[in-house]
Design a protein around this motif. Structure first.
Motif, PDB file in Angstrom:
ATOM      1  N   ALA A 170      37.095  40.086  21.508  1.00  0.00           N
ATOM      2  CA  ALA A 170      38.101  40.776  22.332  1.00  0.00           C
ATOM      3  C   ALA A 170      37.500  42.058  22.892  1.00  0.00           C
ATOM      4  O   ALA A 170      36.419  42.500  22.487  1.00  0.00           O
ATOM      5  N   SER A 171      38.215  42.674  23.788  1.00  0.00           N
ATOM      6  CA  SER A 171      37.763  43.895  24.456  1.00  0.00           C
ATOM      7  C   SER A 171      37.553  45.032  23.456  1.00  0.00           C
ATOM      8  O   SER A 171      38.307  45.184  22.489  1.00  0.00           O
ATOM      9  N   ASP A 172      36.549  45.861  23.724  1.00  0.00           N
ATOM     10  CA  ASP A 172      36.288  47.043  22.899  1.00  0.00           C
ATOM     11  C   ASP A 172      37.435  48.045  22.946  1.00  0.00           C
ATOM     12  O   ASP A 172      37.526  48.927  22.094  1.00  0.00           O
ATOM     13  N   LYS A 173      38.309  47.919  23.937  1.00  0.00           N
ATOM     14  CA  LYS A 173      39.440  48.852  24.012  1.00  0.00           C
ATOM     15  C   LYS A 173      40.286  48.782  22.753  1.00  0.00           C
ATOM     16  O   LYS A 173      40.884  49.776  22.340  1.00  0.00           O
TER      17      LYS A 173
ATOM     18  N   LYS B 282      39.921  37.690  19.399  1.00  0.00           N
ATOM     19  CA  LYS B 282      41.123  37.081  19.977  1.00  0.00           C
ATOM     20  C   LYS B 282      41.261  35.692  19.376  1.00  0.00           C
ATOM     21  O   LYS B 282      40.329  34.892  19.428  1.00  0.00           O
TER      22      LYS B 282
ATOM     23  N   VAL C 139      45.135  39.254  20.031  1.00  0.00           N
ATOM     24  CA  VAL C 139      44.083  40.165  19.556  1.00  0.00           C
ATOM     25  C   VAL C 139      44.413  40.718  18.183  1.00  0.00           C
ATOM     26  O   VAL C 139      45.519  41.199  17.931  1.00  0.00           O
TER      27      VAL C 139
ATOM     28  N   SER D 158      49.587  46.050  23.983  1.00  0.00           N
ATOM     29  CA  SER D 158      48.617  46.846  23.219  1.00  0.00           C
ATOM     30  C   SER D 158      49.270  47.778  22.200  1.00  0.00           C
ATOM     31  O   SER D 158      48.798  48.886  21.954  1.00  0.00           O
TER      32      SER D 158
END
Length: 196
Positions: A40-43, A119, A132, A163
């Motif tokens: 998944a995204s580093d965010k 994810k 996520v 999120s």
């Protein structure tokens, strides 16, 4: 004739190979070439850092801004069916505020953090969730009434599509905390809640 035999042999191998892949996909819960898990995204690692920073500051209202209304917080005091679970943002935030008031916590610091954002494309065992989830581990250095307690901690944090955190699973050995506080922290806070 030989060309026909070779053609049908090749066709048989291709069909047989496709059937094997379909069977493998059924057995592993994936479809086609899609794995159940992907990076998944580093965010989400950054969001986990932000959540840990706010939690360790002991500002639970600020930490609560990162939680979904239907958040569930799981303690490590039992197995899947017996562990303590807090449900809903209000209950989670109030529990942690009472914990702060009841236990004599002076400071809490999370160090040596590692985050693994993944994810899940298929429903996960136990939670039944997709989407996520960030698996994190770190050291939790706490001071209770001037006495240190250090606990290596593992958490799995699930994020909504907006999120926000809607699941917070914790895994750690509670012994150092029990020894310093000289009581079961979960019982102290529950007793305080029931007196109110």
């Amino acid at each position: 004739m030989k060309k026909n035999i070779l053609f049908f042999a090749a066709l048989f191998l291709v069909l047989f190979s496709c059937k094997d892949r379909e069977k493998e996909a059924e057995d592993t819960g994936t479809s086609g070439d899609q794995s159940n898990y992907q990076v998944a995204s580093d965010k989400f690692s950054d969001l986990n850092d932000e959540a840990l920073d706010r939690m360790s500051s002991l500002d639970f209202d600020s930490w609560g801004e990162l939680l979904a209304d239907n958040v569930e917080y799981y303690f490590p005091d039992g197995d899947a069916e017996t562990r303590t679970i807090l449900k809903g943002k209000k209950e989670v935030i109030n529990w942690w505020k009472n914990w702060k008031e009841s236990t004599g916590i002076d400071t809490m610091k999370f160090t040596d953090r590692v985050h693994i954002p993944i994810k899940a494309n298929q429903k996960l065992n136990y939670s039944g969730l997709t989407g996520v989830i960030v698996i994190s581990y770190f050291s939790n250095e706490m001071i209770y009434n001037g006495q240190p307690a250090q606990v290596r901690t593992n958490v799995a944090v699930h994020y909504t599509e907006d999120s926000l955190i809607d699941r917070f699973y914790t895994y750690y050995d509670r012994t150092p905390i029990l020894n310093v506080v000289n009581a079961n922290v979960l019982e102290i806070v529950v007793k305080k809640d029931s007196i109110k």
